[in-house]
Design a protein around this motif. Sequence first.
Motif, mmCIF file in Angstrom:
data_model
loop_
_atom_site.group_PDB
_atom_site.id
_atom_site.type_symbol
_atom_site.label_atom_id
_atom_site.label_comp_id
_atom_site.label_asym_id
_atom_site.label_seq_id
_atom_site.Cartn_x
_atom_site.Cartn_y
_atom_site.Cartn_z
ATOM 1 N N LEU A 1 0.855 -1.184 0.000
ATOM 2 C CA LEU A 1 0.000 0.000 0.000
ATOM 3 C C LEU A 1 0.887 1.229 0.000
ATOM 4 O O LEU A 1 1.745 1.386 0.879
ATOM 5 C CB LEU A 1 -0.908 0.022 1.225
ATOM 6 N N ALA A 2 0.698 2.092 -0.998
ATOM 7 C CA ALA A 2 1.402 3.367 -1.069
ATOM 8 C C ALA A 2 0.386 4.481 -0.827
ATOM 9 O O ALA A 2 -0.659 4.517 -1.464
ATOM 10 C CB ALA A 2 2.073 3.548 -2.435
ATOM 11 N N VAL A 3 0.708 5.375 0.108
ATOM 12 C CA VAL A 3 -0.204 6.463 0.469
ATOM 13 C C VAL A 3 0.441 7.780 0.069
ATOM 14 O O VAL A 3 1.533 8.118 0.545
ATOM 15 C CB VAL A 3 -0.506 6.462 1.977
ATOM 16 N N LEU B 1 5.007 3.457 2.670
ATOM 17 C CA LEU B 1 4.769 2.169 2.035
ATOM 18 C C LEU B 1 4.568 1.107 3.112
ATOM 19 O O LEU B 1 5.344 1.023 4.064
ATOM 20 C CB LEU B 1 5.956 1.804 1.147
ATOM 21 N N TYR B 2 3.506 0.335 2.946
ATOM 22 C CA TYR B 2 3.187 -0.730 3.897
ATOM 23 C C TYR B 2 2.907 -2.009 3.131
ATOM 24 O O TYR B 2 2.585 -1.988 1.948
ATOM 25 C CB TYR B 2 1.952 -0.369 4.740
ATOM 26 N N ARG B 3 3.013 -3.116 3.828
ATOM 27 C CA ARG B 3 2.574 -4.384 3.269
ATOM 28 C C ARG B 3 1.136 -4.617 3.730
ATOM 29 O O ARG B 3 0.836 -4.535 4.922
ATOM 30 C CB ARG B 3 3.470 -5.523 3.743
ATOM 31 N N TRP B 4 0.238 -4.888 2.765
ATOM 32 C CA TRP B 4 -1.171 -5.099 3.097
ATOM 33 C C TRP B 4 -1.511 -6.572 2.916
ATOM 34 O O TRP B 4 -1.353 -7.119 1.825
ATOM 35 C CB TRP B 4 -2.072 -4.243 2.203
ATOM 36 N N HIS C 1 1.178 -4.032 7.566
ATOM 37 C CA HIS C 1 2.423 -4.473 8.181
ATOM 38 C C HIS C 1 3.568 -3.577 7.737
ATOM 39 O O HIS C 1 3.485 -2.896 6.708
ATOM 40 C CB HIS C 1 2.736 -5.922 7.783
ATOM 41 N N VAL C 2 4.639 -3.592 8.506
ATOM 42 C CA VAL C 2 5.855 -2.893 8.109
ATOM 43 C C VAL C 2 6.346 -3.489 6.790
ATOM 44 O O VAL C 2 6.383 -4.711 6.619
ATOM 45 C CB VAL C 2 6.943 -3.035 9.192
ATOM 46 N N ALA C 3 6.697 -2.619 5.863
ATOM 47 C CA ALA C 3 7.082 -3.066 4.516
ATOM 48 C C ALA C 3 8.539 -3.482 4.490
ATOM 49 O O ALA C 3 9.423 -2.738 4.052
ATOM 50 C CB ALA C 3 6.820 -1.962 3.500
ATOM 51 N N ALA D 1 2.415 -6.318 12.324
ATOM 52 C CA ALA D 1 1.192 -5.570 12.054
ATOM 53 C C ALA D 1 1.206 -4.272 12.843
ATOM 54 O O ALA D 1 1.449 -4.266 14.051
ATOM 55 C CB ALA D 1 -0.020 -6.405 12.425
ATOM 56 N N ILE D 2 0.965 -3.156 12.147
ATOM 57 C CA ILE D 2 0.976 -1.845 12.801
ATOM 58 C C ILE D 2 -0.320 -1.078 12.585
ATOM 59 O O ILE D 2 -0.460 0.048 13.058
ATOM 60 C CB ILE D 2 2.148 -0.996 12.296
#
Length: 374
Positions: free
Chosen positions: A105-107, A216-219, A278-280, A291-292
């Motif tokens: 996930l990019a925000v 950036l996160y891991r979804w 989650h932390v990427a 998981a954050i």
Amino acid sequence: MTAKFASLSCAAIIVAATHAFHPSALPSSSRRPATTTTTTTRLPMSFMADSSDYKADKSDFGDGADEDPDAAPAPLRGEVDMADVPVTEEIPVPMSRNNVGNRFLAVVLDGSFNKDDAKDAWEMHGDRIALTERHVMWARKQNLYNETFNLESRADVLWSHQLLSSDLQRAVGHAMCIDSPTIEDCREAISRDPIVRSLLGVDPETGMCDVSPVPLYRWRQIRDHTLRIDDGRDGLPNMVMAFDRPEAISDGLREEVSNDHLEYLIRSERVIAAGPLHVATPDKTDPRSIAIGTLLFFNAVDREDAIEFVENDPAARAGLYETMTVHRFNSLDVTGKFVSENLYFPGQNTYQMKEAMEHWGYPVDDLQTKWLNW
């Protein structure tokens, strides 16, 4: 305990806590009036076996008393009998090698990259709208993968949602889901997003764009049919990003409330998609990829209803989240599969679409993508 909704700041701050990003939540003061629901009388329907059509007991164009039930329907102008259409074997649509279930996930919130408040909110909105078409075409070409076009693609843009301000008057950013084998490939793809390049700038010597400021996160999306409600059913689509309190990592609260949280989402029958953030880390099996937070898409009648829904989540009530951000969003069509041959009206060509695709750099004479080149 519920998470606090902070006021919107055009110059949002990136909080460097375990590389987590806590965007400012939108204000709840500018709330849209509740949508009035209109009840209509529907004809009794029966579902056809081939799932392609419906039929009603009565026609909208008459009671059918004077019609011959055995008579064949009158052909439409230019229509051909499908029995006369020869069967041809087509080259199958190639599967992307990037659809590996490694979702990031990019925000991108425009105010976060507005250096020294150089632009006001409406100027940033205008810049974003001017680049939206190029953003969509970049994503579509990124997703079009075969042996002769975009062979080096290492990331697919699964969706891109345009985030709106709380008064629904401005576009304030976008969130993208990117499926890619590695985090480096994901970042490389983001570096070519026209909107990101406009916000962050490009090195004049190398032509490269440093995308490290983009959160950036891991979804890890929950794969369950009960969390697959259509966008806009009984409301309008909303997105919430909720980030855990730092203490929640060690006190086990996320695991403690996970079942109640999931049951709440399922029983609501309004969730479009959901899953933890989650932390990427470079490797998704890395133990540091903890998981954050939570990413959730759901339908709500209005903003007040959306905020009430997320605040009543058992996870929020238990005090899991430190911040919660709610956005209405527009879904952008980044699929790239936007034209096909009309077999019923073969005389109608799509030369305008072909010219447009050639303008945007698509392979208009590529036999691997015949469905784009009629």
